[in-house]
Motif scaffolding. Sequence first.
Motif, PDB file in Angstrom:
ATOM      1  N   TRP A   1      -3.383   8.808  -5.497  1.00 55.36           N
ATOM      2  CA  TRP A   1      -2.549   7.627  -5.710  1.00 55.36           C
ATOM      3  C   TRP A   1      -3.386   6.424  -6.146  1.00 55.36           C
ATOM      4  O   TRP A   1      -2.922   5.590  -6.950  1.00 55.36           O
ATOM      5  CB  TRP A   1      -1.783   7.292  -4.430  1.00 55.36           C
ATOM      6  N   TYR A   2      -4.623   6.310  -5.613  1.00 54.19           N
ATOM      7  CA  TYR A   2      -5.439   5.143  -5.919  1.00 54.19           C
ATOM      8  C   TYR A   2      -5.784   5.090  -7.404  1.00 54.19           C
ATOM      9  O   TYR A   2      -5.746   4.009  -8.023  1.00 54.19           O
ATOM     10  CB  TYR A   2      -6.713   5.156  -5.075  1.00 54.19           C
ATOM     11  N   HIS A   3      -6.140   6.228  -7.979  1.00 55.65           N
ATOM     12  CA  HIS A   3      -6.508   6.246  -9.396  1.00 55.65           C
ATOM     13  C   HIS A   3      -5.300   5.927 -10.271  1.00 55.65           C
ATOM     14  O   HIS A   3      -5.426   5.236 -11.289  1.00 55.65           O
ATOM     15  CB  HIS A   3      -7.091   7.611  -9.761  1.00 55.65           C
ATOM     16  N   LEU A   4      -4.140   6.412  -9.889  1.00 60.69           N
ATOM     17  CA  LEU A   4      -2.923   6.074 -10.637  1.00 60.69           C
ATOM     18  C   LEU A   4      -2.608   4.588 -10.516  1.00 60.69           C
ATOM     19  O   LEU A   4      -2.217   3.933 -11.490  1.00 60.69           O
ATOM     20  CB  LEU A   4      -1.746   6.907 -10.126  1.00 60.69           C
ATOM     21  N   PHE A   5      -2.779   4.072  -9.321  1.00 58.43           N
ATOM     22  CA  PHE A   5      -2.528   2.644  -9.089  1.00 58.43           C
ATOM     23  C   PHE A   5      -3.524   1.774  -9.855  1.00 58.43           C
ATOM     24  O   PHE A   5      -3.163   0.748 -10.445  1.00 58.43           O
ATOM     25  CB  PHE A   5      -2.605   2.373  -7.583  1.00 58.43           C
ATOM     26  N   ALA A   6      -4.809   2.222  -9.852  1.00 55.65           N
ATOM     27  CA  ALA A   6      -5.841   1.428 -10.530  1.00 55.65           C
ATOM     28  C   ALA A   6      -5.618   1.367 -12.035  1.00 55.65           C
ATOM     29  O   ALA A   6      -6.040   0.399 -12.698  1.00 55.65           O
ATOM     30  CB  ALA A   6      -7.221   2.007 -10.239  1.00 55.65           C
ATOM     31  N   ASN A   7      -4.941   2.365 -12.599  1.00 52.80           N
ATOM     32  CA  ASN A   7      -4.690   2.394 -14.038  1.00 52.80           C
ATOM     33  C   ASN A   7      -3.337   1.793 -14.416  1.00 52.80           C
ATOM     34  O   ASN A   7      -2.931   1.881 -15.572  1.00 52.80           O
ATOM     35  CB  ASN A   7      -4.754   3.831 -14.555  1.00 52.80           C
ATOM     36  N   SER A   8      -2.660   1.203 -13.438  1.00 57.97           N
ATOM     37  CA  SER A   8      -1.342   0.622 -13.705  1.00 57.97           C
ATOM     38  C   SER A   8      -1.430  -0.900 -13.805  1.00 57.97           C
ATOM     39  O   SER A   8      -2.441  -1.514 -13.450  1.00 57.97           O
ATOM     40  CB  SER A   8      -0.361   1.011 -12.593  1.00 57.97           C
TER      41      SER A   8
ATOM     42  N   SER B   1      -7.341  -9.132  -5.915  1.00 60.79           N
ATOM     43  CA  SER B   1      -7.755 -10.509  -5.633  1.00 60.79           C
ATOM     44  C   SER B   1      -7.711 -10.818  -4.146  1.00 60.79           C
ATOM     45  O   SER B   1      -8.490 -11.638  -3.655  1.00 60.79           O
ATOM     46  CB  SER B   1      -6.857 -11.484  -6.398  1.00 60.79           C
ATOM     47  N   SER B   2      -6.798 -10.172  -3.425  1.00 60.21           N
ATOM     48  CA  SER B   2      -6.706 -10.380  -1.977  1.00 60.21           C
ATOM     49  C   SER B   2      -6.046  -9.150  -1.354  1.00 60.21           C
ATOM     50  O   SER B   2      -5.414  -8.352  -2.050  1.00 60.21           O
ATOM     51  CB  SER B   2      -5.888 -11.636  -1.655  1.00 60.21           C
ATOM     52  N   ASN B   3      -6.192  -9.041  -0.057  1.00 56.80           N
ATOM     53  CA  ASN B   3      -5.605  -7.903   0.644  1.00 56.80           C
ATOM     54  C   ASN B   3      -4.089  -7.921   0.566  1.00 56.80           C
ATOM     55  O   ASN B   3      -3.442  -6.890   0.355  1.00 56.80           O
ATOM     56  CB  ASN B   3      -6.049  -7.908   2.111  1.00 56.80           C
ATOM     57  N   SER B   4      -3.500  -9.124   0.697  1.00 62.17           N
ATOM     58  CA  SER B   4      -2.041  -9.224   0.655  1.00 62.17           C
ATOM     59  C   SER B   4      -1.512  -8.879  -0.733  1.00 62.17           C
ATOM     60  O   SER B   4      -0.481  -8.203  -0.865  1.00 62.17           O
ATOM     61  CB  SER B   4      -1.594 -10.631   1.067  1.00 62.17           C
ATOM     62  N   ALA B   5      -2.221  -9.333  -1.775  1.00 58.37           N
ATOM     63  CA  ALA B   5      -1.778  -9.024  -3.140  1.00 58.37           C
ATOM     64  C   ALA B   5      -1.908  -7.524  -3.420  1.00 58.37           C
ATOM     65  O   ALA B   5      -1.031  -6.912  -4.048  1.00 58.37           O
ATOM     66  CB  ALA B   5      -2.602  -9.820  -4.150  1.00 58.37           C
ATOM     67  N   PHE B   6      -2.994  -6.935  -2.932  1.00 58.56           N
ATOM     68  CA  PHE B   6      -3.200  -5.489  -3.121  1.00 58.56           C
ATOM     69  C   PHE B   6      -2.076  -4.680  -2.478  1.00 58.56           C
ATOM     70  O   PHE B   6      -1.486  -3.784  -3.104  1.00 58.56           O
ATOM     71  CB  PHE B   6      -4.564  -5.099  -2.525  1.00 58.56           C
ATOM     72  N   LEU B   7      -1.771  -5.022  -1.230  1.00 62.17           N
ATOM     73  CA  LEU B   7      -0.750  -4.274  -0.510  1.00 62.17           C
ATOM     74  C   LEU B   7       0.643  -4.522  -1.079  1.00 62.17           C
ATOM     75  O   LEU B   7       1.457  -3.594  -1.189  1.00 62.17           O
ATOM     76  CB  LEU B   7      -0.783  -4.639   0.978  1.00 62.17           C
ATOM     77  N   SER B   8       0.931  -5.758  -1.435  1.00 56.97           N
ATOM     78  CA  SER B   8       2.250  -6.088  -1.975  1.00 56.97           C
ATOM     79  C   SER B   8       2.497  -5.360  -3.291  1.00 56.97           C
ATOM     80  O   SER B   8       3.561  -4.760  -3.509  1.00 56.97           O
ATOM     81  CB  SER B   8       2.370  -7.602  -2.166  1.00 56.97           C
ATOM     82  N   ASN B   9       1.512  -5.396  -4.175  1.00 56.41           N
ATOM     83  CA  ASN B   9       1.668  -4.727  -5.467  1.00 56.41           C
ATOM     84  C   ASN B   9       1.714  -3.190  -5.293  1.00 56.41           C
ATOM     85  O   ASN B   9       2.424  -2.496  -6.029  1.00 56.41           O
ATOM     86  CB  ASN B   9       0.518  -5.103  -6.392  1.00 56.41           C
ATOM     87  N   LEU B  10       0.947  -2.669  -4.307  1.00 58.90           N
ATOM     88  CA  LEU B  10       0.970  -1.229  -4.065  1.00 58.90           C
ATOM     89  C   LEU B  10       2.352  -0.783  -3.602  1.00 58.90           C
ATOM     90  O   LEU B  10       2.861   0.262  -4.041  1.00 58.90           O
ATOM     91  CB  LEU B  10      -0.092  -0.861  -3.016  1.00 58.90           C
ATOM     92  N   GLN B  11       2.976  -1.579  -2.732  1.00 62.57           N
ATOM     93  CA  GLN B  11       4.312  -1.224  -2.240  1.00 62.57           C
ATOM     94  C   GLN B  11       5.346  -1.281  -3.361  1.00 62.57           C
ATOM     95  O   GLN B  11       6.349  -0.570  -3.321  1.00 62.57           O
ATOM     96  CB  GLN B  11       4.708  -2.161  -1.096  1.00 62.57           C
ATOM     97  N   SER B  12       5.094  -2.099  -4.352  1.00 64.91           N
ATOM     98  CA  SER B  12       5.994  -2.142  -5.510  1.00 64.91           C
ATOM     99  C   SER B  12       5.721  -0.990  -6.470  1.00 64.91           C
ATOM    100  O   SER B  12       6.630  -0.493  -7.145  1.00 64.91           O
ATOM    101  CB  SER B  12       5.812  -3.482  -6.253  1.00 64.91           C
ATOM    102  N   PHE B  13       4.461  -0.547  -6.509  1.00 64.49           N
ATOM    103  CA  PHE B  13       4.076   0.513  -7.442  1.00 64.49           C
ATOM    104  C   PHE B  13       4.541   1.896  -6.979  1.00 64.49           C
ATOM    105  O   PHE B  13       5.016   2.711  -7.787  1.00 64.49           O
ATOM    106  CB  PHE B  13       2.551   0.496  -7.608  1.00 64.49           C
ATOM    107  N   LEU B  14       4.399   2.212  -5.716  1.00 60.90           N
ATOM    108  CA  LEU B  14       4.634   3.565  -5.222  1.00 60.90           C
ATOM    109  C   LEU B  14       6.028   4.116  -5.559  1.00 60.90           C
ATOM    110  O   LEU B  14       6.144   5.287  -5.958  1.00 60.90           O
ATOM    111  CB  LEU B  14       4.393   3.622  -3.713  1.00 60.90           C
ATOM    112  N   PRO B  15       7.103   3.340  -5.435  1.00 57.37           N
ATOM    113  CA  PRO B  15       8.418   3.913  -5.782  1.00 57.37           C
ATOM    114  C   PRO B  15       8.544   4.323  -7.246  1.00 57.37           C
ATOM    115  O   PRO B  15       9.369   5.182  -7.576  1.00 57.37           O
ATOM    116  CB  PRO B  15       9.397   2.780  -5.445  1.00 57.37           C
ATOM    117  N   SER B  16       7.696   3.781  -8.100  1.00 57.34           N
ATOM    118  CA  SER B  16       7.787   4.128  -9.517  1.00 57.34           C
ATOM    119  C   SER B  16       7.103   5.452  -9.834  1.00 57.34           C
ATOM    120  O   SER B  16       7.247   5.976 -10.946  1.00 57.34           O
ATOM    121  CB  SER B  16       7.155   3.012 -10.369  1.00 57.34           C
TER     122      SER B  16
END
Length: 624
Positions: A345-352, A358-373
């Motif tokens: 999942w990390y490699h897919l996320f890193a290429n999206s 930039s921050s832990n909160s931004a990383f987690l927030s964007n990850l939670q938006s990415f996973l359903p896609s």
Amino acid sequence: MSELSTNLTEIAHSSSTTIKEEFQENTTRDIYLFGISVGLLITFSSLVLSSWNFVSSRVYLATAGVVAVSLGIGASFGLVSSCGLFFVDIIGVMPFLAIGVGVDSMFVILSEWSDHHDKATVEDQLGATLKGCGGSVTIAALTDITAFFIGLSSRFQSIRNFCAYTGVALLFSYVCHMTFFLGCLTIHGKRVRENRHCVTCTPVEQNPQKEKSCRSFVCSGSQPTKRTDEESYCENIPRKILSAFVQHPVSKCIISVLFAGYIAISIWGCLNLKQGLVLNNLVSDDSYFQKYFKWNTENFEDTFVLSVVFQQMNYLDAGNIQSMTELLYTLEAESTIKDNSSLCWYHLFANSAYFNTSSNSAFLSNLQSFLPSVPHVTNDVEFSPDGTLIKASRCYVFSKNIRDTTAQGEFMLRVRELVDASELNVFVFNPVFIFMEQYVSILSGTLLTVGIAIICMFVITLLLMPHPVMVVLVTVNMLSISLGIFGFLYICDLTLSSITMIDLIMSVGFSVDFSVHVCHGFVTSGKPTRKEKTLDAVKTSASPVVNAGLSSLVGVLALAGSQSYVLRAFLIVMVVVICFGLAHSMLLLPAILSVIGPVGREVGENRNTGNQCRPPDEISTTTT
């Protein structure tokens, strides 16, 4: 899914919990077979112990013996469960084993009881009976119980639980035979001495000769004046046949040749024995998993999806990400892993476009938006309840086609070794690993457990058997039977697994059971020569040993109707164990005793101990 069908296609399906669910259902579905086993055993025992003398007939004692074992089984379930040991599915085999083995003592006790029919009182007859067979019955029970208690040292939890339930069941069965059954035997003795009918308990005439009618025949009887008055044909025939056969020189030659061939075949089987357990053998023949397994084996590679699980990891730390990536590359470099097969999942996320460090909160927030896609990795990240932390995540690698169970076990060990070498908090898992664990440890675990059991059996026999030669012969018998069971697993198309490991532990106790009765009869015989002492031993032990073995077979016969591989495998090995035990004790051991059995002052002195088992004097056997 099982009910889903179309006009155009067939569907086969499975899930990670299929084997567990089907195995549990399969085990509980065959519970009714235990009732059939009890019925068959009571019928067989009643047939063996009945006679046309309706005063001395012991048909009710057959039921008492089976009830005594059933009480032991019930007590085992109650006590062991209350101690906190869980009932695992494989324990469903235990009642069939205990009911078959537990009644053996009944035949030995009743055979000795018949030998003391001339005692004046019931108390004297019971005392003489226990002096004659109490030692051998206790040794046989102790070896069986000890063999299963040694199984508690197994590294497999299911084996430990099974051995605990079975060992306690056999212990209680022994106690019930020494208390409940002997009480029933005392009542039987008093009824016979009062010349009462075995069914109605009313006084009967002593074989009136004037009236020749069915009523006169059924309602008459007498106290036994010799052993054969109380015994049935099923008890007399084995004694007559075996005592004549084993003493003949030609028979000894035949026995020697047969056992030499037996040893050779056993060694060949051991060299070809395979380890592991085919997964479709854990479910019933009509399970939906059978179709899936067949199609999957015939049409697809036997590959495994490995979940590489990372815990408590900082995904913003470049060093951690590098270690994670290097670990996945290291796994892909293995010869058993497909090239470029990792899915993370990390490699897919890193290429999206969602990727933001930039921050832990931004990383987690964007990850939670990415996973359903990306649905196929949606469930690969586990967040904390408040969503501010990644508790765990997983990536995947895919193995190549690995069909051999030994190679599968080595594959599991290798990937674990690579993952453990990582500095990250990570482990690798596949649901099939629980079976691969057996592939890599079942042989060493079985040899260790069986070896400890054999050593303990040797010590018990050494302490309780009155002559060192007998200890050696019992031990040799034990080793020979164990070798045969290992070898004939291959011939019976069975593999070495946790299921057959139970049978191997059982065989150690069984191999002592029958042999110790023959050795005890030989040592306690008052005759001066080996030939005569062997004849005494066979006459004393043939009937109870053969009928005990047959009763054990009858006790598990109902398993032939099971659709469970576990129960059918148990039936096959049980038949092999009993046949080998009978052959060694009734054929090989007498042949050896007639040649090298101990004679002389040290053996003859046993006659003064009160433990002499007298063979029936009325049986005449011609020997050469």
